[in-house]
Motif scaffolding. Structure first.
Motif, PDB file in Angstrom:
ATOM      1  N   ILE A  12       0.838  -1.206   0.000  1.00 15.14           N
ATOM      2  CA  ILE A  12       0.000   0.000   0.000  1.00 15.14           C
ATOM      3  C   ILE A  12       0.871   1.254   0.000  1.00 15.14           C
ATOM      4  O   ILE A  12       0.671   2.182  -0.792  1.00 15.14           O
ATOM      5  CB  ILE A  12      -0.929   0.013   1.234  1.00 15.14           C
ATOM      6  N   GLN A  16       1.548   4.049  -3.395  1.00 13.37           N
ATOM      7  CA  GLN A  16       0.572   5.086  -3.062  1.00 13.37           C
ATOM      8  C   GLN A  16       0.470   6.139  -4.174  1.00 13.37           C
ATOM      9  O   GLN A  16       1.306   7.027  -4.288  1.00 13.37           O
ATOM     10  CB  GLN A  16       0.973   5.765  -1.744  1.00 13.37           C
ATOM     11  N   THR A 193      -5.319   2.503   1.057  1.00 12.84           N
ATOM     12  CA  THR A 193      -4.336   3.477   0.577  1.00 12.84           C
ATOM     13  C   THR A 193      -4.708   4.892   1.013  1.00 12.84           C
ATOM     14  O   THR A 193      -3.853   5.669   1.475  1.00 12.84           O
ATOM     15  CB  THR A 193      -4.237   3.415  -0.959  1.00 12.84           C
ATOM     16  N   TYR A 197      -2.811   7.310   3.694  1.00 15.85           N
ATOM     17  CA  TYR A 197      -2.383   8.661   3.325  1.00 15.85           C
ATOM     18  C   TYR A 197      -2.833   9.662   4.389  1.00 15.85           C
ATOM     19  O   TYR A 197      -2.043  10.508   4.833  1.00 15.85           O
ATOM     20  CB  TYR A 197      -2.961   9.042   1.957  1.00 15.85           C
TER      21      TYR A 197
END
Length: 204
Positions: A12, A16, A193, A197
């Motif tokens: 992941i 990204q 993801t 973030y």
């Protein structure tokens, strides 16, 4: 973190790729978490979808895992729907394949699951419920609308300090097709993801 989950997280983080438009969509949640972190307050997040069966559960689980991964304290993630149904079995299968440990703790028409991301972690409790269920926070939380139907159908979420639309395409569109497993896995990883973030942007 369990090893298989850690491998998924590595994938992941390394892959990204989030568009600038999507980052703008996620920014209000980053701001909410950062403000609570700065003020040393609990961070309550309720992910809301129509049936509380797919996207809201994926969001709840991955946000909690992301908070743990980035050591953001006092994060408590919940989920709810505009109506109560049941957690769709493919969600359990998808998250298990991606490295979480899930076991059923109540067998009913609306089963209750415990979801663990590491051996000593407090389990995430997953079952379908209305967004205003007593199980969920009643005030000082961010209401994250994960589907456009719930966002349009809930003009007002009582007790929400902030309401944010972060919508995802429903993996249900693949049910009964040969691509179901792939679509659920892709949607889960997209949500993961984006939640990773969000929490990667938090300064402690």
């Amino acid at each position: 973190m369990y090893k298989k989950l850690a491998d998924t997280i590595s994938t992941i983080i390394s892959a990204q790729n989030i568009s600038e438009e999507r980052k703008s969509t996620l920014q209000p949640l980053i701001d909410f978490v950062q403000q609570k972190t700065d003020n040393k307050q609990e961070i309550n997040i309720n992910f809301i979808c129509t049936h509380n069966s797919r996207r809201s559960h994926l969001s709840q689980v991955w946000a909690q895992v992301a908070a743990a991964h980035f050591n953001v304290p006092n994060v408590y993630c919940y989920s709810g729907g505009t109506e109560e149904t049941a957690l769709f079995p493919k969600i359990e299968e998808t998250l298990t394949n991606q490295g979480l440990i899930i076991f059923k703790i109540a067998e009913t028409d609306n089963p209750v699951y415990a979801v663990k991301h590491s051996e000593n972690a407090l389990p995430i409790i997953g079952f379908s419920k209305k967004y205003d269920s007593p199980f969920n926070p009643v005030s000082a939380f961010a209401a994250i609308m994960t589907c456009s139907q719930a966002d349009g159908g809930c003009p007002f979420i009582a007790g929400a300090e902030k309401r944010i639309a972060i919508t995802f395409e429903d993996p249900k569109i693949s049910d009964g097709t040969p691509k179901q497993t792939q679509v659920y896995a892709e949607r889960s990883l997209q949500i993961a993801t984006e939640m990773f973030y969000v929490f990667s942007m938090i300064n402690g």
